[in-house]
Design a protein around this motif. Structure first.
Motif, PDB file in Angstrom:
ATOM      1  N   GLY A  40       1.828  -6.790 -19.077  1.00 58.29           N
ATOM      2  CA  GLY A  40       2.465  -7.384 -18.025  1.00 58.29           C
ATOM      3  C   GLY A  40       2.557  -6.555 -16.528  1.00 58.29           C
ATOM      4  N   ILE A  41       3.052  -5.279 -16.932  1.00 57.76           N
ATOM      5  CA  ILE A  41       3.101  -4.631 -15.535  1.00 57.76           C
ATOM      6  C   ILE A  41       1.709  -4.466 -15.067  1.00 57.76           C
ATOM      7  CG2 ILE A  41       3.656  -2.207 -15.018  1.00 57.76           C
ATOM      8  CD1 ILE A  41       6.103  -2.376 -17.077  1.00 57.76           C
ATOM      9  N   LEU A  44       0.576  -7.307 -13.250  1.00 60.08           N
ATOM     10  CA  LEU A  44       1.221  -7.437 -11.872  1.00 60.08           C
ATOM     11  C   LEU A  44       0.733  -6.283 -10.647  1.00 60.08           C
ATOM     12  CD1 LEU A  44       4.827  -8.240 -12.910  1.00 60.08           C
ATOM     13  CD2 LEU A  44       3.525  -9.695 -11.770  1.00 60.08           C
ATOM     14  N   SER A  45       0.689  -5.266 -11.204  1.00 55.71           N
ATOM     15  CA  SER A  45       0.181  -4.218 -10.431  1.00 55.71           C
ATOM     16  C   SER A  45      -1.456  -4.265  -9.879  1.00 55.71           C
ATOM     17  CB  SER A  45       0.622  -2.766 -10.994  1.00 55.71           C
ATOM     18  OG  SER A  45      -0.245  -2.528 -12.071  1.00 55.71           O
ATOM     19  N   SER A  48      -1.314  -7.202  -7.226  1.00 55.50           N
ATOM     20  CA  SER A  48      -0.844  -6.535  -6.082  1.00 55.50           C
ATOM     21  C   SER A  48      -1.851  -5.891  -5.088  1.00 55.50           C
ATOM     22  CB  SER A  48       0.652  -5.997  -6.042  1.00 55.50           C
ATOM     23  OG  SER A  48       0.461  -4.824  -6.888  1.00 55.50           O
TER      24      SER A  48
END
Length: 60
Positions: A40-41, A44-45, A48
């Motif tokens: 998940g991290i 997201l990164s 972005s």
């Protein structure tokens, strides 16, 4: 950098962390929970960092 390339690198990182946890004797449930959190991290990164910047709004 493209989203796919970023995610490929992050998946290699997650695989290394999982391997280290297995060697260290961490229970499988905790490994899976950690892997899902890291995935998940990573998503997201990656979104972005690879998102195209919005074009500037022309002023009147």
């Amino acid at each position: 950098m493209s989203f796919a390339l970023y995610m490929l690198g992050f998946l290699v990182f997650i695989a290394g962390v999982i391997w280290a946890c297995v060697v260290a004797g961490v229970p499988q449930l905790y490994i899976m929970i950690g892997a899902v959190i890291l995935l998940g991290i990573g998503i997201l990164s990656a979104v972005s960092r690879t998102r195209a910047k919005d074009p500037p709004v022309p002023r009147d």
